[in-house]
Design an enzyme around this catalytic site. Sequence first.
Site, PDB file in Angstrom:
ATOM      1  N   ASN A 274       0.806  -1.211   0.000  1.00  0.00           N
ATOM      2  CA  ASN A 274       0.000   0.000   0.000  1.00  0.00           C
ATOM      3  C   ASN A 274       0.841   1.264   0.000  1.00  0.00           C
ATOM      4  O   ASN A 274       0.593   2.193  -0.767  1.00  0.00           O
ATOM      5  CB  ASN A 274      -0.929  -0.009   1.219  1.00  0.00           C
ATOM      6  CG  ASN A 274      -2.179  -0.823   0.990  1.00  0.00           C
ATOM      7  OD1 ASN A 274      -2.935  -0.572   0.072  1.00  0.00           O
ATOM      8  ND2 ASN A 274      -2.396  -1.823   1.833  1.00  0.00           N
ATOM      9  N   ASP A 304       0.775 -10.026   3.331  1.00  0.00           N
ATOM     10  CA  ASP A 304      -0.405 -10.009   4.205  1.00  0.00           C
ATOM     11  C   ASP A 304      -1.713 -10.164   3.441  1.00  0.00           C
ATOM     12  O   ASP A 304      -2.769 -10.323   4.061  1.00  0.00           O
ATOM     13  CB  ASP A 304      -0.465  -8.705   5.000  1.00  0.00           C
ATOM     14  CG  ASP A 304       0.653  -8.580   6.010  1.00  0.00           C
ATOM     15  OD1 ASP A 304       1.349  -9.586   6.243  1.00  0.00           O
ATOM     16  OD2 ASP A 304       0.839  -7.481   6.562  1.00  0.00           O
ATOM     17  N   ILE A 457       9.666 -17.307   6.584  1.00  0.00           N
ATOM     18  CA  ILE A 457       8.573 -17.407   5.618  1.00  0.00           C
ATOM     19  C   ILE A 457       8.782 -16.461   4.443  1.00  0.00           C
ATOM     20  O   ILE A 457       8.647 -16.834   3.283  1.00  0.00           O
ATOM     21  CB  ILE A 457       7.226 -17.125   6.309  1.00  0.00           C
ATOM     22  CG1 ILE A 457       6.845 -18.287   7.225  1.00  0.00           C
ATOM     23  CG2 ILE A 457       6.122 -16.875   5.285  1.00  0.00           C
ATOM     24  CD1 ILE A 457       5.578 -18.059   8.022  1.00  0.00           C
TER      25      ILE A 457
END
Length: 532
Positions: A274, A304, A457
Amino acid sequence: MGSTTHVMTNTNPTLPHLLPSSRSHFNSRLLSLPPTRVANKVGVFAERSNKSRSTSTAAVDFSDPDWKIKFQEDREARFRLPHLTDIFPDAPPIPSTFCLKMRTPIDRDFPGHYSLDEEWHGYINNNDRVLLKTIYYSSPTSAGAECIDPDCTWVEQWVHRAGPREKIYFKPEEVKAAIVTCGGLCPGLNDVIRQIVITLEIYGVKNIVGIPFGYRGFSDEELTEVPLSRKVVQNIHLSGGSLLGVSRGGPGVSDIANSLEKRGINMLFVLGGNGTHAGANAIHHECRKRRLKVSVIGVPKTIDNDILLMDKTFGFDTAVEEAQRAINSAYIEAHSAYHGIGVVKLMGRSSGFIAMQASLSSGQVDICLIPEVPFNLHGPQGVLSHLKYLLETKGSAVVCAAEGAGQNLLQKTNATDASGNVVFGDIGVYIQQETKKYFKEIGVHADVKYIDPTYMIRAIRANASDGILCTVLGQNAVHGAFAGYSGITVGLCNTHYAYFPIPEVISHPRLVDPNSRMWHRCLTSTGQPDFI
């Protein structure tokens, strides 16, 4: 290119409304799009709004019999894609140099050789649309209902279909394309870089560079451009990370525009979330202000999965899959110990998609905590009380928490990172400490293990699902740039690929709807109660 137009009645509910236009190549409007998202970004790294839902529908007079038409007019104007001909109305289109009947990149001299293969039908019509919403909610109380008016009136919502156009607005031999990766690491960055480069070469572009270490690379004199070609990027997708490096923060919009002008860059591909997209949008407007023929295209990168209007963003599937390893480790540790409790913290600042999906897919999680759903740790209805019940009935328990969950329970700081994000407290460590303290106070043995797999991750290579997504996103980003669009981003929408104006996807993070069927499914899987 006025935004006011007369809307004709659409008698076919299965097709988008096509409106008259003096330049039908790009000016076709689309109707009835979501009532949200007007970004208020004025700088590259402006702080994101955390509003969960826009109030733009509050001004709609539903007693007006024409409210739906007026609502549609507003949406079609907002979702119109910015185009180079807005600033350069006389810019001539040329036949596309992208044709898959030519299986190798074009390497002949270009001037005078832009012949369109009329027999190849692989192009996307500029009037093609993708239906954004597919469910007709008969009641505002239906699970996950997104209603515009109190009666939950069905309103068609269309977005522009992504893909190659038969007319382009850049001559490949005049293009200098640049790629920049911003923010944190995410699985799939190299895959997107690779496909952007390969697709640019198929169009015939010879001058492709990478800007090192995010927006910082535009101003730091010690950082030089990275020449890119198919030979350079051929195998980079086999590794995680970013070939170009990443960083947060960077110079101001004016300095970036100066750098683009100085370097002769006229296509900029920005990979980020964003905040990065807010920067890309600001760069797009600055280039327009200066009348620079530059196409700025975003590719949404956020592990996310918190970008509005999109099915998912790249890296998310890989994150969910890799999170299974951490959850399974926590389960084994907890299950193998007397009164064992495993606590896993996963990524998700504002949105709990990774924690929710990982909990649902693993089948090993007893408690899932996400930012969108408040909870109490203490008290008779709190998490700790339920953990005591689980130890009494099961002998062990696994807790999965998103990093943004329960921040109201932690001491707040005013610290921010280079992107302007508030630095969060560690909810995982807090839960671990409070759990140990709670069971010690009540005299019950508990063996608490805490696992934070965040950097493991996000540093791995993309899995097959994300690899395909990255490939198509990279290709469509290039198609969008050659089609003359700027200030747009590309994403997966209702299983199809589409272009969105950047402001419509960055006003606030996409959040898990606690009334959605997916969250209800997660609760069914974990069996957890409300912790309020």
